[in-house]
Motif scaffolding. Sequence first.
Motif, PDB file in Angstrom:
ATOM      1  N   GLU A  57      -2.036   2.400 -12.743  1.00 46.81           N
ATOM      2  CA  GLU A  57      -1.557   1.042 -12.457  1.00 46.81           C
ATOM      3  C   GLU A  57      -1.338   0.833 -10.969  1.00 46.81           C
ATOM      4  O   GLU A  57      -1.710  -0.203 -10.419  1.00 46.81           O
ATOM      5  N   ALA A  58      -0.732   1.805 -10.306  1.00 41.48           N
ATOM      6  CA  ALA A  58      -0.460   1.671  -8.867  1.00 41.48           C
ATOM      7  C   ALA A  58      -1.760   1.583  -8.072  1.00 41.48           C
ATOM      8  O   ALA A  58      -1.866   0.781  -7.137  1.00 41.48           O
ATOM      9  N   ALA A  59      -2.754   2.388  -8.425  1.00 43.67           N
ATOM     10  CA  ALA A  59      -4.038   2.334  -7.732  1.00 43.67           C
ATOM     11  C   ALA A  59      -4.736   0.998  -8.002  1.00 43.67           C
ATOM     12  O   ALA A  59      -5.259   0.357  -7.082  1.00 43.67           O
ATOM     13  N   PHE A  77       0.836  -1.197   0.000  1.00 36.57           N
ATOM     14  CA  PHE A  77       0.000   0.000   0.000  1.00 36.57           C
ATOM     15  C   PHE A  77       0.877   1.256   0.000  1.00 36.57           C
ATOM     16  O   PHE A  77       0.648   2.182  -0.771  1.00 36.57           O
ATOM     17  N   VAL A  78       1.886   1.267   0.862  1.00 36.59           N
ATOM     18  CA  VAL A  78       2.770   2.437   0.934  1.00 36.59           C
ATOM     19  C   VAL A  78       3.493   2.639  -0.396  1.00 36.59           C
ATOM     20  O   VAL A  78       3.590   3.762  -0.899  1.00 36.59           O
ATOM     21  N   LYS A  79       3.972   1.547  -0.981  1.00 40.77           N
ATOM     22  CA  LYS A  79       4.657   1.642  -2.267  1.00 40.77           C
ATOM     23  C   LYS A  79       3.715   2.182  -3.346  1.00 40.77           C
ATOM     24  O   LYS A  79       4.094   3.038  -4.152  1.00 40.77           O
ATOM     25  N   GLY A 110     -11.895   1.762  -2.866  1.00 35.81           N
ATOM     26  CA  GLY A 110     -11.515   3.130  -3.174  1.00 35.81           C
ATOM     27  C   GLY A 110     -10.334   3.215  -4.125  1.00 35.81           C
ATOM     28  O   GLY A 110     -10.279   4.103  -4.988  1.00 35.81           O
ATOM     29  N   PHE A 111      -9.387   2.281  -4.010  1.00 40.10           N
ATOM     30  CA  PHE A 111      -8.270   2.249  -4.954  1.00 40.10           C
ATOM     31  C   PHE A 111      -8.764   1.881  -6.354  1.00 40.10           C
ATOM     32  O   PHE A 111      -8.284   2.430  -7.349  1.00 40.10           O
ATOM     33  N   ASP A 112      -9.732   0.965  -6.427  1.00 39.85           N
ATOM     34  CA  ASP A 112     -10.343   0.648  -7.734  1.00 39.85           C
ATOM     35  C   ASP A 112     -11.010   1.891  -8.325  1.00 39.85           C
ATOM     36  O   ASP A 112     -10.850   2.191  -9.517  1.00 39.85           O
ATOM     37  N   GLU A 113     -11.743   2.610  -7.489  1.00 37.64           N
ATOM     38  CA  GLU A 113     -12.437   3.818  -7.961  1.00 37.64           C
ATOM     39  C   GLU A 113     -11.437   4.897  -8.389  1.00 37.64           C
ATOM     40  O   GLU A 113     -11.662   5.588  -9.396  1.00 37.64           O
ATOM     41  N   MET A 121      -6.212   7.373   2.531  1.00 42.05           N
ATOM     42  CA  MET A 121      -5.156   7.260   3.536  1.00 42.05           C
ATOM     43  C   MET A 121      -5.695   7.404   4.956  1.00 42.05           C
ATOM     44  O   MET A 121      -5.116   6.882   5.900  1.00 42.05           O
ATOM     45  N   SER A 122      -6.833   8.081   5.110  1.00 36.39           N
ATOM     46  CA  SER A 122      -7.414   8.201   6.450  1.00 36.39           C
ATOM     47  C   SER A 122      -7.801   6.820   6.982  1.00 36.39           C
ATOM     48  O   SER A 122      -7.780   6.597   8.192  1.00 36.39           O
ATOM     49  N   ASN A 123      -8.142   5.889   6.091  1.00 41.72           N
ATOM     50  CA  ASN A 123      -8.426   4.514   6.526  1.00 41.72           C
ATOM     51  C   ASN A 123      -7.167   3.853   7.065  1.00 41.72           C
ATOM     52  O   ASN A 123      -7.208   3.143   8.073  1.00 41.72           O
ATOM     53  N   CYS A 124      -6.037   4.075   6.379  1.00 36.26           N
ATOM     54  CA  CYS A 124      -4.767   3.518   6.847  1.00 36.26           C
ATOM     55  C   CYS A 124      -4.449   4.039   8.248  1.00 36.26           C
ATOM     56  O   CYS A 124      -4.110   3.281   9.156  1.00 36.26           O
ATOM     57  N   VAL A 125      -4.556   5.341   8.402  1.00 38.68           N
ATOM     58  CA  VAL A 125      -4.240   5.972   9.683  1.00 38.68           C
ATOM     59  C   VAL A 125      -5.167   5.438  10.773  1.00 38.68           C
ATOM     60  O   VAL A 125      -4.702   5.068  11.863  1.00 38.68           O
ATOM     61  N   ALA A 126      -6.455   5.372  10.500  1.00 43.21           N
ATOM     62  CA  ALA A 126      -7.413   4.886  11.500  1.00 43.21           C
ATOM     63  C   ALA A 126      -7.107   3.455  11.919  1.00 43.21           C
ATOM     64  O   ALA A 126      -7.172   3.123  13.112  1.00 43.21           O
ATOM     65  N   CYS A 127      -6.752   2.622  10.958  1.00 42.88           N
ATOM     66  CA  CYS A 127      -6.450   1.226  11.276  1.00 42.88           C
ATOM     67  C   CYS A 127      -5.187   1.122  12.131  1.00 42.88           C
ATOM     68  O   CYS A 127      -5.161   0.421  13.139  1.00 42.88           O
TER      69      CYS A 127
END
Length: 149
Positions: free
Chosen positions: A69-71, A48-50, A107-110, A132-138
Amino acid sequence: MKWRNAAIAAFCIGVSTGAARGAETDSRIPVALTAPEKAFVLDQMRLFVKSVEQIVTGLATGDKAMAVEAASARGAIRFRADGAMFPALNDKFPDKWKQLGQPMRKGFDELSKALAEGEDTMRALARLGSLMSNCVACHETYRIVDAKN
């Protein structure tokens, strides 16, 4: 020079005792995983970070194909197609973890689709910030611990 060495020693002692204390007072919810499960989850987090780095770089340099591609690589569609998820792993995740992770992949697909359709850079960055707010919350809520066998 003596005060400098003393200051460095005091700093190191403070950091090491603070780190030790931190482990004892970590109030995040533990999620117990086996070694292979833990390795898989941590690898996914690094991916995810990459991908976020590649999306930002692609948008900053005008290389939308890189961002698309990355998303896409972190999206739910590709994740399901890869079939790399451990079958029992999903059952070990708390419901809130799933409520953060599953929409994030979607969300990455979207984001990938919107970029491919010409979404402007500022809107894409805003969308990425929201993801990214999901990453932070988790990360603020959970910590991975070793499962007791």
